[in-house]
Design an enzyme around this catalytic site. Sequence first.
Site, PDB file in Angstrom:
ATOM      1  N   THR A 142       1.987   3.164  -2.480  1.00 30.75           N
ATOM      2  CA  THR A 142       1.566   4.228  -3.386  1.00 30.75           C
ATOM      3  C   THR A 142       0.337   4.955  -2.852  1.00 30.75           C
ATOM      4  O   THR A 142       0.263   6.186  -2.909  1.00 30.75           O
ATOM      5  CB  THR A 142       1.316   3.673  -4.800  1.00 30.75           C
ATOM      6  OG1 THR A 142       2.533   3.073  -5.266  1.00 30.75           O
ATOM      7  CG2 THR A 142       0.886   4.761  -5.756  1.00 30.75           C
ATOM      8  N   GLY A 192       0.798  -1.223   0.000  1.00 24.22           N
ATOM      9  CA  GLY A 192       0.000   0.000   0.000  1.00 24.22           C
ATOM     10  C   GLY A 192       0.825   1.266   0.000  1.00 24.22           C
ATOM     11  O   GLY A 192       0.345   2.344   0.368  1.00 24.22           O
ATOM     12  N   LYS A 244       8.757   9.723  -7.873  1.00 20.66           N
ATOM     13  CA  LYS A 244       9.236   8.334  -7.828  1.00 20.66           C
ATOM     14  C   LYS A 244      10.501   8.276  -8.667  1.00 20.66           C
ATOM     15  O   LYS A 244      10.446   8.480  -9.885  1.00 20.66           O
ATOM     16  CB  LYS A 244       8.172   7.387  -8.380  1.00 20.66           C
ATOM     17  CG  LYS A 244       8.622   5.932  -8.314  1.00 20.66           C
ATOM     18  CD  LYS A 244       7.460   5.010  -8.157  1.00 20.66           C
ATOM     19  CE  LYS A 244       7.953   3.577  -8.012  1.00 20.66           C
ATOM     20  NZ  LYS A 244       7.370   2.897  -6.892  1.00 20.66           N
ATOM     21  N   ALA A 294      10.807   1.849  -4.441  1.00 16.68           N
ATOM     22  CA  ALA A 294      10.190   0.707  -5.122  1.00 16.68           C
ATOM     23  C   ALA A 294      10.286  -0.518  -4.224  1.00 16.68           C
ATOM     24  O   ALA A 294      11.348  -0.788  -3.668  1.00 16.68           O
ATOM     25  CB  ALA A 294      10.891   0.443  -6.447  1.00 16.68           C
ATOM     26  N   ASP A 319       2.686   4.247 -10.736  1.00 18.38           N
ATOM     27  CA  ASP A 319       2.505   4.838  -9.410  1.00 18.38           C
ATOM     28  C   ASP A 319       2.278   6.347  -9.508  1.00 18.38           C
ATOM     29  O   ASP A 319       1.425   6.899  -8.815  1.00 18.38           O
ATOM     30  CB  ASP A 319       3.714   4.522  -8.518  1.00 18.38           C
ATOM     31  CG  ASP A 319       3.821   3.033  -8.217  1.00 18.38           C
ATOM     32  OD1 ASP A 319       2.818   2.308  -8.366  1.00 18.38           O
ATOM     33  OD2 ASP A 319       4.917   2.592  -7.835  1.00 18.38           O
TER      34      ASP A 319
END
Length: 195
Positions: free
Chosen positions: A14, A12, A30, A94, A41
């Site tokens: 993002t 969860g 990102k 990531a 994302d």
Amino acid sequence: MIVVTGTDTGVGKTVAAAALAWRLGASYWKPVQAGLEEETDSEIVARLAGVEVLPEPYRLATPCSPHRAAEIDGVTIDPDRLAPPPGRVVIEGAGGALVPVTRELLFADLFARWGLPVVIVARTALGTINHSLLTIEALRSRGVPIAGMLFSGEEVADSQATICAIGGVPSLGRLPVLDPLTPETLREAAGLLDL
């Protein structure tokens, strides 16, 4: 400026980053996006939070760990291109903290270079205590400042309290499963976080 990492992929991160960016009135960034076939994302955050989304330095087609996606896509990731942008920004890594950016650099090492506070997103399901404490330990061993834990999922009060007590980190609250996941439900949940 804060960094959002997770205890694993799919916890969860993002949605949490979108909630934080909206709540803090921050932009979103990102550094490496791996996987372009589905909504990225950055696209999810733009749709949910309506905040400024800064372009990713690396957009890799292959949906896997950035180090491997770059190899498959024939791209060399230069860590010097991954300096945080100026201003009030929520940065999303990531996968988890120990995911490789390159074969020589993990996200946790990148976070240590930046010296920015990190929010750890953890699911509340079985196994979260171990994953959360391992993530806290990995970040602490590199001197990364930890802003706190942000839990994702149904409330499991004992697990959440145990992680924060043993890990010595504050709880920033919990984002429930949002169904439907819309800008309105996200903002309502974000308003309840302990920031």
